[in-house]
Structure formats: C-alpha cells, structure tokens
Design a protein around this motif. Sequence first.
Motif, PDB file in Angstrom:
ATOM      1  N   MET A 166       0.832  -1.193   0.000  1.00  0.00           N
ATOM      2  CA  MET A 166       0.000   0.000   0.000  1.00  0.00           C
ATOM      3  C   MET A 166       0.872   1.249   0.000  1.00  0.00           C
ATOM      4  SD  MET A 166      -3.170  -0.223   2.587  1.00  0.00           S
ATOM      5  CE  MET A 166      -4.384  -1.467   2.448  1.00  0.00           C
ATOM      6  N   GLU A 167       0.333   2.254  -0.599  1.00  0.00           N
ATOM      7  CA  GLU A 167       1.062   3.512  -0.581  1.00  0.00           C
ATOM      8  C   GLU A 167       0.914   4.173   0.783  1.00  0.00           C
ATOM      9  OE1 GLU A 167      -0.214   6.000  -3.737  1.00  0.00           O
ATOM     10  OE2 GLU A 167      -0.045   4.413  -5.224  1.00  0.00           O
ATOM     11  N   ARG A 168       1.826   5.040   1.053  1.00  0.00           N
ATOM     12  CA  ARG A 168       1.812   5.707   2.363  1.00  0.00           C
ATOM     13  C   ARG A 168       0.542   6.535   2.561  1.00  0.00           C
ATOM     14  NH1 ARG A 168       5.684  10.348   4.720  1.00  0.00           N
ATOM     15  NH2 ARG A 168       5.090  10.050   6.892  1.00  0.00           N
ATOM     16  N   ILE A 225      -2.345   4.359   3.711  1.00  0.00           N
ATOM     17  CA  ILE A 225      -2.189   3.943   5.110  1.00  0.00           C
ATOM     18  C   ILE A 225      -2.582   5.084   6.039  1.00  0.00           C
ATOM     19  CG2 ILE A 225      -0.512   3.242   6.861  1.00  0.00           C
ATOM     20  CD1 ILE A 225       0.995   1.779   4.609  1.00  0.00           C
ATOM     21  N   ILE A 226      -2.153   6.283   5.714  1.00  0.00           N
ATOM     22  CA  ILE A 226      -2.503   7.448   6.533  1.00  0.00           C
ATOM     23  C   ILE A 226      -4.001   7.690   6.498  1.00  0.00           C
ATOM     24  CG2 ILE A 226      -2.249   9.954   6.730  1.00  0.00           C
ATOM     25  CD1 ILE A 226       0.659   9.594   5.824  1.00  0.00           C
ATOM     26  N   ALA A 257      -9.841   5.506  10.981  1.00  0.00           N
ATOM     27  CA  ALA A 257     -10.063   4.712  12.191  1.00  0.00           C
ATOM     28  C   ALA A 257     -10.096   5.608  13.419  1.00  0.00           C
ATOM     29  CB  ALA A 257      -8.965   3.654  12.326  1.00  0.00           C
ATOM     30  N   ILE A 258      -9.212   6.590  13.485  1.00  0.00           N
ATOM     31  CA  ILE A 258      -9.208   7.528  14.615  1.00  0.00           C
ATOM     32  C   ILE A 258     -10.514   8.315  14.643  1.00  0.00           C
ATOM     33  CG2 ILE A 258      -8.102   9.624  15.519  1.00  0.00           C
ATOM     34  CD1 ILE A 258      -5.430   8.454  14.533  1.00  0.00           C
TER      35      ILE A 258
END
Length: 54
Positions: free
Chosen positions: A1-3, A6-7, A13-14
Amino acid sequence: MERSKIIAIITGAISIILAIAYLIIVQILDYRDMKPAPISQLNQPPAIMATSWH
C-alpha cells in the motif's frame, strides 16, 4: 500500500473511534437524572450596587 492510503485508513479509524467515544459520553451525560434547581436558588434577589457621588 502507498503511504497516503495507510494514513487515510489510520485517520479514518481515529475518526470512527472519536465518534463512538463522543456518542458514549453523550449517552452517559443524557442518562443522568436531571433534577431542577431548588426554588431557593432560583429566586435569589439580584445584587444591587449603590454608589454615591460626594
């Protein structure tokens, strides 16, 4: 996955965790038995300040 993906997943999720925590806190505060203030506290006369110019 690209960064960036992921961010995005982490921030999503947060966000969901914060939203669930907010809903839980609101439910807890709303669940409390809210009693009206006693009459003695509601009918206090307003404070009056008097000044005299001599």
